[in-house]
Design a protein around this motif. Structure first.
Motif, mmCIF file in Angstrom:
data_model
loop_
_atom_site.group_PDB
_atom_site.id
_atom_site.type_symbol
_atom_site.label_atom_id
_atom_site.label_comp_id
_atom_site.label_asym_id
_atom_site.label_seq_id
_atom_site.Cartn_x
_atom_site.Cartn_y
_atom_site.Cartn_z
ATOM 1 N N PHE A 249 0.805 -1.219 0.000
ATOM 2 C CA PHE A 249 0.000 0.000 0.000
ATOM 3 C C PHE A 249 0.840 1.273 0.000
ATOM 4 O O PHE A 249 0.315 2.349 -0.283
ATOM 5 N N GLN A 250 2.127 1.151 0.294
ATOM 6 C CA GLN A 250 2.999 2.324 0.356
ATOM 7 C C GLN A 250 3.593 2.618 -1.014
ATOM 8 O O GLN A 250 4.787 2.779 -1.190
ATOM 9 N N ARG A 251 2.700 2.698 -1.989
ATOM 10 C CA ARG A 251 3.073 2.932 -3.386
ATOM 11 C C ARG A 251 2.129 3.955 -3.996
ATOM 12 O O ARG A 251 1.237 4.487 -3.338
ATOM 13 N N ASP A 252 2.338 4.231 -5.265
ATOM 14 C CA ASP A 252 1.469 5.132 -6.011
ATOM 15 C C ASP A 252 0.010 4.737 -5.821
ATOM 16 O O ASP A 252 -0.365 3.568 -5.967
ATOM 17 N N THR A 253 -0.832 5.707 -5.498
ATOM 18 C CA THR A 253 -2.218 5.438 -5.121
ATOM 19 C C THR A 253 -3.030 4.834 -6.259
ATOM 20 O O THR A 253 -3.835 3.918 -6.042
ATOM 21 N N VAL A 254 -2.843 5.326 -7.468
ATOM 22 C CA VAL A 254 -3.575 4.767 -8.610
ATOM 23 C C VAL A 254 -3.173 3.314 -8.845
ATOM 24 O O VAL A 254 -4.018 2.456 -9.127
ATOM 25 N N THR A 255 -1.898 3.023 -8.696
ATOM 26 C CA THR A 255 -1.432 1.642 -8.839
ATOM 27 C C THR A 255 -2.095 0.741 -7.811
ATOM 28 O O THR A 255 -2.571 -0.358 -8.132
ATOM 29 N N VAL A 256 -2.163 1.199 -6.563
ATOM 30 C CA VAL A 256 -2.809 0.411 -5.512
ATOM 31 C C VAL A 256 -4.287 0.224 -5.823
ATOM 32 O O VAL A 256 -4.833 -0.886 -5.687
ATOM 33 N N ALA A 257 -4.964 1.284 -6.271
ATOM 34 C CA ALA A 257 -6.394 1.202 -6.575
ATOM 35 C C ALA A 257 -6.684 0.176 -7.654
ATOM 36 O O ALA A 257 -7.712 -0.515 -7.623
ATOM 37 N N ARG A 258 -5.781 0.062 -8.614
ATOM 38 C CA ARG A 258 -5.951 -0.918 -9.686
ATOM 39 C C ARG A 258 -5.577 -2.326 -9.225
ATOM 40 O O ARG A 258 -6.297 -3.293 -9.501
ATOM 41 N N GLU A 259 -4.461 -2.432 -8.526
ATOM 42 C CA GLU A 259 -3.930 -3.763 -8.214
ATOM 43 C C GLU A 259 -4.601 -4.432 -7.027
ATOM 44 O O GLU A 259 -4.489 -5.650 -6.853
ATOM 45 N N VAL A 260 -5.320 -3.672 -6.222
ATOM 46 C CA VAL A 260 -6.034 -4.293 -5.104
ATOM 47 C C VAL A 260 -7.350 -4.919 -5.572
ATOM 48 O O VAL A 260 -7.962 -5.713 -4.854
ATOM 49 N N LEU A 261 -7.779 -4.588 -6.791
ATOM 50 C CA LEU A 261 -8.965 -5.229 -7.361
ATOM 51 C C LEU A 261 -8.728 -6.737 -7.458
ATOM 52 O O LEU A 261 -7.674 -7.188 -7.903
ATOM 53 N N GLY A 262 -9.716 -7.500 -7.059
ATOM 54 C CA GLY A 262 -9.601 -8.954 -7.085
ATOM 55 C C GLY A 262 -9.056 -9.536 -5.802
ATOM 56 O O GLY A 262 -9.197 -10.733 -5.540
ATOM 57 N N CYS A 263 -8.428 -8.695 -4.981
ATOM 58 C CA CYS A 263 -7.940 -9.172 -3.685
ATOM 59 C C CYS A 263 -9.115 -9.330 -2.721
ATOM 60 O O CYS A 263 -10.229 -8.865 -2.988
ATOM 61 N N ILE A 264 -8.867 -9.959 -1.590
ATOM 62 C CA ILE A 264 -9.942 -10.324 -0.666
ATOM 63 C C ILE A 264 -9.856 -9.500 0.613
ATOM 64 O O ILE A 264 -8.855 -9.568 1.335
ATOM 65 N N LEU A 265 -10.887 -8.722 0.897
ATOM 66 C CA LEU A 265 -10.985 -7.993 2.156
ATOM 67 C C LEU A 265 -11.523 -8.948 3.218
ATOM 68 O O LEU A 265 -12.557 -9.605 3.009
ATOM 69 N N VAL A 266 -10.811 -9.041 4.332
ATOM 70 C CA VAL A 266 -11.191 -9.965 5.409
ATOM 71 C C VAL A 266 -11.453 -9.163 6.686
ATOM 72 O O VAL A 266 -10.632 -8.350 7.099
ATOM 73 N N ARG A 267 -12.587 -9.419 7.294
ATOM 74 C CA ARG A 267 -12.964 -8.768 8.542
ATOM 75 C C ARG A 267 -13.351 -9.838 9.563
ATOM 76 O O ARG A 267 -14.183 -10.711 9.267
ATOM 77 N N LYS A 268 -12.732 -9.798 10.738
ATOM 78 C CA LYS A 268 -13.133 -10.702 11.818
ATOM 79 C C LYS A 268 -14.319 -10.086 12.531
ATOM 80 O O LYS A 268 -14.207 -9.016 13.139
ATOM 81 N N ASP A 269 -15.467 -10.734 12.427
ATOM 82 C CA ASP A 269 -16.672 -10.191 13.034
ATOM 83 C C ASP A 269 -16.499 -10.104 14.552
ATOM 84 O O ASP A 269 -16.168 -11.101 15.201
ATOM 85 N N PRO A 270 -16.703 -8.926 15.147
ATOM 86 C CA PRO A 270 -16.436 -8.753 16.581
ATOM 87 C C PRO A 270 -17.428 -9.480 17.483
ATOM 88 O O PRO A 270 -17.150 -9.679 18.666
ATOM 89 N N PHE A 271 -18.560 -9.885 16.954
ATOM 90 C CA PHE A 271 -19.580 -10.542 17.766
ATOM 91 C C PHE A 271 -19.502 -12.059 17.668
ATOM 92 O O PHE A 271 -19.502 -12.760 18.679
ATOM 93 N N SER A 272 -19.414 -12.579 16.443
ATOM 94 C CA SER A 272 -19.387 -14.029 16.255
ATOM 95 C C SER A 272 -17.975 -14.598 16.209
ATOM 96 O O SER A 272 -17.771 -15.785 16.442
ATOM 97 N N GLY A 273 -17.001 -13.739 15.890
ATOM 98 C CA GLY A 273 -15.641 -14.223 15.706
ATOM 99 C C GLY A 273 -15.406 -14.836 14.342
ATOM 100 O O GLY A 273 -14.277 -15.256 14.026
ATOM 101 N N ASN A 274 -16.445 -14.889 13.507
ATOM 102 C CA ASN A 274 -16.320 -15.463 12.174
ATOM 103 C C ASN A 274 -15.560 -14.523 11.241
ATOM 104 O O ASN A 274 -15.602 -13.300 11.403
ATOM 105 N N LEU A 275 -14.890 -15.101 10.246
ATOM 106 C CA LEU A 275 -14.226 -14.300 9.231
ATOM 107 C C LEU A 275 -15.209 -14.009 8.104
ATOM 108 O O LEU A 275 -15.816 -14.927 7.537
ATOM 109 N N LEU A 276 -15.372 -12.738 7.791
ATOM 110 C CA LEU A 276 -16.226 -12.306 6.694
ATOM 111 C C LEU A 276 -15.315 -11.883 5.553
ATOM 112 O O LEU A 276 -14.403 -11.081 5.753
#
Length: 200
Positions: free
Chosen positions: A9-36
């Protein structure tokens, strides 16, 4: 799949915006503990000091924007319209307060939690917008400034994601802004989870 390091992420912002497409955002649910999990299918780049549509334009520093002055690889989460959160990835370095807005996800894992969080059963309406995805993944201001190398929120790479994105102008900006037509929105073509495939 492996967790993206802050160096990604410590790169050119447009490059990051393009290259992060297709990657997976992971959030640990604070209530259930499940990964979303959701595949990132739409982004917008905001170019800091020189971008009239960016919160840090002209070096603006407020209680809200101070997170943008962290090093790349932190979460920048802000509240809009008195009711919605938006999730952004801080990019670049402390001298360049820039960010990538995550506009839409393709839901992959934890759908029952997402449906409950959104009070919405229709899968194609769970995460097709920045406010929707924050609600679905329970992303709130408590994560503002969080490292994207943490256990609670992070992004995984996906080697199968090599697709040339569509490039267009950003959504929801004032037509009087100098940056209204800047082609800084990117999305995966023919993906049903993109918030607005065509704009005029």
């Amino acid at each position: 799949m492996s967790k993206l390091k802050k160096s990604f992420f410590q790169r050119d912002t447009v490059t990051v915006a393009r290259e992060v497409l297709g990657c997976i955002l992971v959030r640990k649910d604070p209530f259930s503990g499940n990964l979303l999990k959701g595949r990132i299918v739409e982004t917008e780049a905001y170019l800091g000091l020189e971008d009239p549509s960016c919160h840090s334009f002209n070096g603006r520093r407020t209680e809200r924007t101070k997170t943008m002055y962290l090093t790349g690889g932190h979460a920048y989460i802000y509240f809009i319209y008195g009711m919605h959160y938006c999730f952004n990835i801080v990019t670049e370095n402390t001298e360049k307060p820039e960010a990538v807005l995550i506009r839409a996800l393709e839901p992959l894992k934890g759908l029952s939690n997402m449906r409950k969080n959104r009070n919405q059963q229709n899968r194609t309406n769970l995460t097709t917008g920045p406010a929707k995805l924050c609600q679905a993944l329970n992303i709130t201001k408590e994560l503002n400034g969080a490292s994207l190398e943490s256990r609670n929120i992070f992004i995984e790479s996906d080697v199968s994601k090599a697709i040339e994105p569509v490039e267009t102008r950003r959504i929801g900006l004032s037509p009087t802004s100098d940056s209204f037509w800047w082609p800084l929105r990117f999305f995966l073509p023919n993906n049903p989870y993109v918030s607005l495939p065509e704009i005029k």
